[in-house]
Design a protein around this motif. Sequence first.
Motif, PDB file in Angstrom:
ATOM      1  N   PHE A  38       1.136  -1.712  -0.122  1.00  0.00           N
ATOM      2  CA  PHE A  38      -0.047  -0.062   0.320  1.00  0.00           C
ATOM      3  C   PHE A  38       0.934   1.493   0.367  1.00  0.00           C
ATOM      4  CE2 PHE A  38      -2.461   3.124   1.782  1.00  0.00           C
ATOM      5  CZ  PHE A  38      -3.818   3.117   1.178  1.00  0.00           C
ATOM      6  N   LEU A  76      -5.257   2.419 -15.393  1.00  0.00           N
ATOM      7  CA  LEU A  76      -6.559   2.127 -14.251  1.00  0.00           C
ATOM      8  C   LEU A  76      -5.863   0.600 -14.557  1.00  0.00           C
ATOM      9  CD1 LEU A  76      -9.966   3.522 -14.445  1.00  0.00           C
ATOM     10  CD2 LEU A  76      -8.506   3.028 -12.806  1.00  0.00           C
ATOM     11  N   ALA A 132      -3.770  -1.211 -12.101  1.00  0.00           N
ATOM     12  CA  ALA A 132      -5.401  -1.551 -10.956  1.00  0.00           C
ATOM     13  C   ALA A 132      -5.810  -2.853 -11.481  1.00  0.00           C
ATOM     14  CB  ALA A 132      -6.234  -0.255 -11.209  1.00  0.00           C
ATOM     15  N   ILE A 187      -4.343   5.773  -7.887  1.00  0.00           N
ATOM     16  CA  ILE A 187      -3.790   7.540  -7.551  1.00  0.00           C
ATOM     17  C   ILE A 187      -3.766   7.655  -8.732  1.00  0.00           C
ATOM     18  CG2 ILE A 187      -2.346   8.284  -5.680  1.00  0.00           C
ATOM     19  CD1 ILE A 187      -4.785   6.850  -4.510  1.00  0.00           C
ATOM     20  N   ILE A 230      -5.729   9.212 -10.596  1.00  0.00           N
ATOM     21  CA  ILE A 230      -6.126   9.984 -10.405  1.00  0.00           C
ATOM     22  C   ILE A 230      -5.377  11.213 -10.420  1.00  0.00           C
ATOM     23  CG2 ILE A 230      -8.012  11.201  -7.792  1.00  0.00           C
ATOM     24  CD1 ILE A 230      -7.958   8.318  -7.170  1.00  0.00           C
ATOM     25  N   LEU A 245      -6.770  14.323 -12.700  1.00  0.00           N
ATOM     26  CA  LEU A 245      -6.717  15.730 -12.278  1.00  0.00           C
ATOM     27  C   LEU A 245      -5.760  16.771 -12.398  1.00  0.00           C
ATOM     28  CD1 LEU A 245      -7.254  15.699  -8.217  1.00  0.00           C
ATOM     29  CD2 LEU A 245      -8.772  15.978  -9.838  1.00  0.00           C
TER      30      LEU A 245
END
Lengths: 125, 140, 538
Positions: free
Chosen positions: B36, B67, B70, B126, B129, B133
């Motif tokens: 993590f 993604l 992920a 992350i 994202i 952004l």
Amino acid sequence: MDFVLAIVVGLFIATGSYFLLSRSLIRMLLGLTVFGNGVNLLIFTAGRLTREVAPIVPTGLDQPDGPIANPLPQALILTAIVIGFAMFSFLLVLAYRAYQSLDADNTDTMRVAEPEDSPRPPLSY
Amino acid sequence: MNTVIFRTIAPLIVSIMLVFSVYVCLRGHNEPGGGFIGGLIAASAIAIFGMSSGVERVRAAIRVDPLSIAGFGVFIAGLSGLMSLFTGSPFLTSIWLYLDLGETVLPLSTPMIFDIGVYLVVFGTISAIALALEGEGGDI
Amino acid sequence: MATATPSVDLSEAMITTVTPAADWVIVLPLVLALMGAALLLMLRQKRGIAPIVAMLAVAGIIACEVMLLAKVLQVGPVSMTMGKWLPPFGISFTADIFGAGFALAASIVTLILLVYVQGEREPGDGSDGFYSLVLLLLAGVTGSFLTGDLFNLYVWFEVMLIASFGLIVIGGQPIQLDGAIKYGFLNFLATSFFLLSLGLTYGLLGTLNMADIILVAPSANPAAMAGVAGLLLLAFGMKAAAFPVNAWLPASYHTPPAAVSALFAGLLTKVGVYAMMRALVVLLPASRDLLEPLLASIAIASLLIAPLGAIAETNLRRALGFFVIGGIGAVIAGIALPSLHGIGGAGFYILHAILTMTALYLVAGLIERLTGQTDSRRMGGIYAAHTPISILFFVLMLAAAGVPPFLGFWPKLLLLEAGLAQSGLREGGAVDYLSLAIVVALLANAVLTLIAGSRLWAHIFWRAGPEGELSEHRSGKLQPLSLREARFGLGATTVLVAIVVLAGLMPEDLFTAARMGAGDMIDPSRYIAAFGLAGGTP
């Protein structure tokens, strides 16, 4: 020490609830975050507070040497923090998008899904 | 954020952070660290890279959609749990393999694969994202 | 560094026996759903494959769950604890008849929905992650039904929540953002309340394993446990949209595309009310007894107010949202009547609601597609043009209201039986007026739902034109379904309605299963024994 933390938890949850009662989305979001942190602190306190060492098994041993802190609440809180962070970021983006396209930060004026001037139900079959 | 100093130093920081993230991920089994936190460090590296050289260059450098990384992470984490099917134990039971390399013993295990999966999930999500952004109004 | 042979004796904490591969049917549905979602996330750019992969994954899940259900029906609740730990250590997954049955119903509904969307969507369009999110939602729902650990339940709730967040905003229309904000804030608040009660449970009992909670809870402070149960009731009530905290459902469920709202209506609130049943009936029965008047009031209010809301509503899918709330009221009525019939009726009703509510929203999607309208007053005149759809809607409306011989009648029959038995009216002794009020509310709910549903039906299918003009003429403004829409959309809906009708015509096996499931809920000794904990009879 437990009493102090219990008061802090109460303050967090009270503050969060107060913010949640606001009409502004951003305040509500902050309220949810404060509320969530209060809950996390509550789990931490519920796992009993100790002054013992971190729950790490020393090198060369198969079980910890002496008493250690309770690792379970830490795992629970870590999970809750990660999930809470994901939710927070999603809701933040959502609030921003809503501000852009609905031009509303105030929930009172956010009436697209439930129109204010909705007609009366029909009276006949 | 676009000074010469930052742009010059950024590749160095990014590469160090990426290597460090792998180190943190691998040491996580018995020491503080893990997939993590490693994934978070790697994703921060990607975010810094995006600030210094622009989102397009980062996307070109990663090659794969973050993604999808992920998704791959979840997939191999699931596979690592499924392996214990063949040892007659419940789901997610760890299996250890001690590789004797002469001077040292290299312990390999399914928790390590799981942790790498977690690393990839955190890194992928992350980064996606952060890149969305940093890019202008882009969708995730 | 770990060594090959630990010096610690682990036999008290870990399983030493071999786990047969057949036991894996309890985790395989989850693993398949999660890994399928991951695979679909990787395949987002590949057009054409995504729907097939998604359907194969769900078919695999259904196969596992059929095996699981067969096993549970044969030997009672089954359990598996992850990572070779012995309960209460480790995360347990436990399936009893209700859990396994609802999980199976949820995946069947999902498969039908995946076929349905093939009619709506561009072929193979999965680039917005729709299929991945549907499987993630199914993973959350299945996990919530099968887990045996309270914190794990929280995690699956959040998995479900994040997937539904993604699904509700696909498309990004302003109305969806509006609905998503109300849905998102209130559901996140509900899970925060759930987490709050989890923290208190852990502090009071020192365990979060469900079987362990059953064993430890009686020795804890009853007042404190009642507080925890009250918080759980609030959290699950919000998730389930029970009366005082139901406002988010009619505000959001009509905003996403019809297929997505069908999935939500069929699965999400049912998970909430199932968790309420598990927490109050199985885990904290003593606190449930304290909360019984509250539960009964919530049930009565939901049962009465929901169909009144549906009568007052002109937007078709919002009106259906009130039907969903009425169904939740019926289940809570079962939780308030803790007999074999009451709990069995509640479980049976959840199954009925999963199937019927999804089918209703699917039909609503077809109607909206035909008329291009969302307001029932501007629809009309479909009867002559599309008789099959009118029959589908009519059958489902009767099933939702609970008219025999349709599916909704049987669980309501069980609930009425439980209410009458508890009221003591037949014995002639002291009358329990609260139970009697539940009985009256259940009957009133059926009548009101019938009024609301038949009026919607008349407006949508019969009237062609403005109010006051009575005619059965074919409306000229309809946009006929394309062949693809008729084949996939109408075909899938018909299959689901056929399941509802057949289950309603042959309810004997469902009655038996409901009675067995309720028996395991009221007397959890078999449930505890499945974990391998002392205190249950093997």
